[in-house]
Design a protein around this motif. Sequence first.
Motif, PDB file in Angstrom:
ATOM      1  N   ILE A  41       0.830  -1.205   0.000  1.00  0.00           N
ATOM      2  CA  ILE A  41       0.000   0.000   0.000  1.00  0.00           C
ATOM      3  C   ILE A  41       0.862   1.250   0.000  1.00  0.00           C
ATOM      4  CG2 ILE A  41      -1.671   1.330   1.368  1.00  0.00           C
ATOM      5  CD1 ILE A  41      -2.829  -1.470   2.224  1.00  0.00           C
ATOM      6  N   GLN A  42       1.931   1.261   0.782  1.00  0.00           N
ATOM      7  CA  GLN A  42       2.839   2.406   0.805  1.00  0.00           C
ATOM      8  C   GLN A  42       3.463   2.636  -0.566  1.00  0.00           C
ATOM      9  OE1 GLN A  42       5.494   1.240   3.960  1.00  0.00           O
ATOM     10  NE2 GLN A  42       4.219   2.157   5.561  1.00  0.00           N
ATOM     11  N   LEU A  43       3.901   1.556  -1.217  1.00  0.00           N
ATOM     12  CA  LEU A  43       4.531   1.685  -2.532  1.00  0.00           C
ATOM     13  C   LEU A  43       3.533   2.152  -3.597  1.00  0.00           C
ATOM     14  CD1 LEU A  43       6.769  -1.479  -2.350  1.00  0.00           C
ATOM     15  CD2 LEU A  43       7.587   0.882  -2.602  1.00  0.00           C
ATOM     16  N   ILE A  44       2.328   1.643  -3.543  1.00  0.00           N
ATOM     17  CA  ILE A  44       1.315   2.056  -4.514  1.00  0.00           C
ATOM     18  C   ILE A  44       0.956   3.528  -4.320  1.00  0.00           C
ATOM     19  CG2 ILE A  44      -1.130   1.761  -5.152  1.00  0.00           C
ATOM     20  CD1 ILE A  44      -0.666  -1.265  -4.853  1.00  0.00           C
ATOM     21  N   ASN A  45       0.961   3.987  -3.073  1.00  0.00           N
ATOM     22  CA  ASN A  45       0.645   5.389  -2.796  1.00  0.00           C
ATOM     23  C   ASN A  45       1.761   6.344  -3.199  1.00  0.00           C
ATOM     24  OD1 ASN A  45      -1.933   4.881  -1.818  1.00  0.00           O
ATOM     25  ND2 ASN A  45      -1.230   4.620   0.288  1.00  0.00           N
ATOM     26  N   THR A  46       2.985   5.838  -3.358  1.00  0.00           N
ATOM     27  CA  THR A  46       4.109   6.723  -3.698  1.00  0.00           C
ATOM     28  C   THR A  46       4.629   6.532  -5.123  1.00  0.00           C
ATOM     29  OG1 THR A  46       5.674   5.157  -2.728  1.00  0.00           O
ATOM     30  CG2 THR A  46       4.873   6.926  -1.304  1.00  0.00           C
ATOM     31  N   HIS A  47       4.173   5.512  -5.824  1.00  0.00           N
ATOM     32  CA  HIS A  47       4.615   5.255  -7.194  1.00  0.00           C
ATOM     33  C   HIS A  47       3.399   5.042  -8.094  1.00  0.00           C
ATOM     34  CE1 HIS A  47       8.120   4.050  -4.776  1.00  0.00           C
ATOM     35  NE2 HIS A  47       8.832   4.433  -5.808  1.00  0.00           N
ATOM     36  N   GLY A  63      -3.749 -10.778  -0.035  1.00  0.00           N
ATOM     37  CA  GLY A  63      -3.746  -9.989  -1.256  1.00  0.00           C
ATOM     38  C   GLY A  63      -5.147  -9.637  -1.701  1.00  0.00           C
ATOM     39  N   LEU A  64      -6.077 -10.581  -1.576  1.00  0.00           N
ATOM     40  CA  LEU A  64      -7.469 -10.319  -1.954  1.00  0.00           C
ATOM     41  C   LEU A  64      -8.076  -9.197  -1.117  1.00  0.00           C
ATOM     42  CD1 LEU A  64      -9.000 -13.870  -2.522  1.00  0.00           C
ATOM     43  CD2 LEU A  64      -8.931 -12.001  -4.182  1.00  0.00           C
ATOM     44  N   ASN A  65      -7.903  -9.256   0.181  1.00  0.00           N
ATOM     45  CA  ASN A  65      -8.465  -8.219   1.049  1.00  0.00           C
ATOM     46  C   ASN A  65      -7.770  -6.876   0.854  1.00  0.00           C
ATOM     47  OD1 ASN A  65     -10.469  -9.799   2.219  1.00  0.00           O
ATOM     48  ND2 ASN A  65      -9.049 -10.622   3.727  1.00  0.00           N
ATOM     49  N   MET A  66      -6.488  -6.897   0.593  1.00  0.00           N
ATOM     50  CA  MET A  66      -5.756  -5.654   0.401  1.00  0.00           C
ATOM     51  C   MET A  66      -6.272  -4.888  -0.808  1.00  0.00           C
ATOM     52  SD  MET A  66      -1.845  -4.963  -0.709  1.00  0.00           S
ATOM     53  CE  MET A  66      -2.287  -5.518  -2.336  1.00  0.00           C
ATOM     54  N   ILE A  67      -6.454  -5.581  -1.937  1.00  0.00           N
ATOM     55  CA  ILE A  67      -6.833  -4.838  -3.141  1.00  0.00           C
ATOM     56  C   ILE A  67      -8.256  -4.311  -3.084  1.00  0.00           C
ATOM     57  CG2 ILE A  67      -5.144  -5.969  -4.616  1.00  0.00           C
ATOM     58  CD1 ILE A  67      -7.415  -7.603  -5.785  1.00  0.00           C
ATOM     59  N   PRO A  72      -6.870   4.297  -6.964  1.00  0.00           N
ATOM     60  CA  PRO A  72      -7.222   3.434  -8.096  1.00  0.00           C
ATOM     61  C   PRO A  72      -6.520   2.085  -7.994  1.00  0.00           C
ATOM     62  CG  PRO A  72      -5.599   5.041  -8.795  1.00  0.00           C
ATOM     63  CD  PRO A  72      -5.941   5.360  -7.356  1.00  0.00           C
ATOM     64  N   LEU A  73      -7.062   1.148  -8.706  1.00  0.00           N
ATOM     65  CA  LEU A  73      -6.566  -0.220  -8.670  1.00  0.00           C
ATOM     66  C   LEU A  73      -5.663  -0.489  -9.866  1.00  0.00           C
ATOM     67  CD1 LEU A  73      -6.927  -2.905  -7.099  1.00  0.00           C
ATOM     68  CD2 LEU A  73      -8.789  -3.435  -8.656  1.00  0.00           C
ATOM     69  N   PRO A  74      -4.406  -0.896  -9.620  1.00  0.00           N
ATOM     70  CA  PRO A  74      -3.573  -1.294 -10.759  1.00  0.00           C
ATOM     71  C   PRO A  74      -4.095  -2.602 -11.348  1.00  0.00           C
ATOM     72  CG  PRO A  74      -2.370  -1.552  -8.688  1.00  0.00           C
ATOM     73  CD  PRO A  74      -3.726  -1.039  -8.345  1.00  0.00           C
TER      74      PRO A  74
END
Length: 134
Positions: A41-47, A63-67, A72-74
Amino acid sequence: MKIKCLIVDDEPISREIIRRYLDEFDDFEIIAEAKNAVETIQLINTHQIEVLFLDINMPKLSGLNMIKNLNPLPFIIFITAYPEYPVEGFEVHALDYLIKPVSPERFSQAITKVRKKIMTDRADGFLLINVNIG
C-alpha cells in the motif's frame, strides 16, 4: 514507455522467480518489491504502479483483502499456490490467476494479457495502427 510493476509475495524465492521472468520482457520495469500488504500500500501510494504481481496468502492481510481497499486499482496478476480462489480473484477484476509453480510459458501468456490491456488503456481515444514495412 515502460510498464511499471510491483512484485508482492512474502516468499523471497517467489519474488526472485517473478523478477527473473520479468527480466525477459524489456517493456516491463520493476519499480519495487514488497513482502506484505502494508509495504504494498505504501509503494502504490508513492509510485505510479500499473501492474501488480500479487500473492494471495500473506501475513496479516491477504492480497485479496488488500486490493479491495485500493483506489485506483492497478492491473492485477495473482500468482499463488492456492488454486481455490480464482473466482474471488476475477471478482476483483484480476487480469489473470497463475498457480505456483508458474511455467515461463504461462507467465508469458499473462504478460500478453497485460500488454493488450495497457495498450488499450493508453490509447484512450486514439487509433493505434501497426504498420509492418519491408
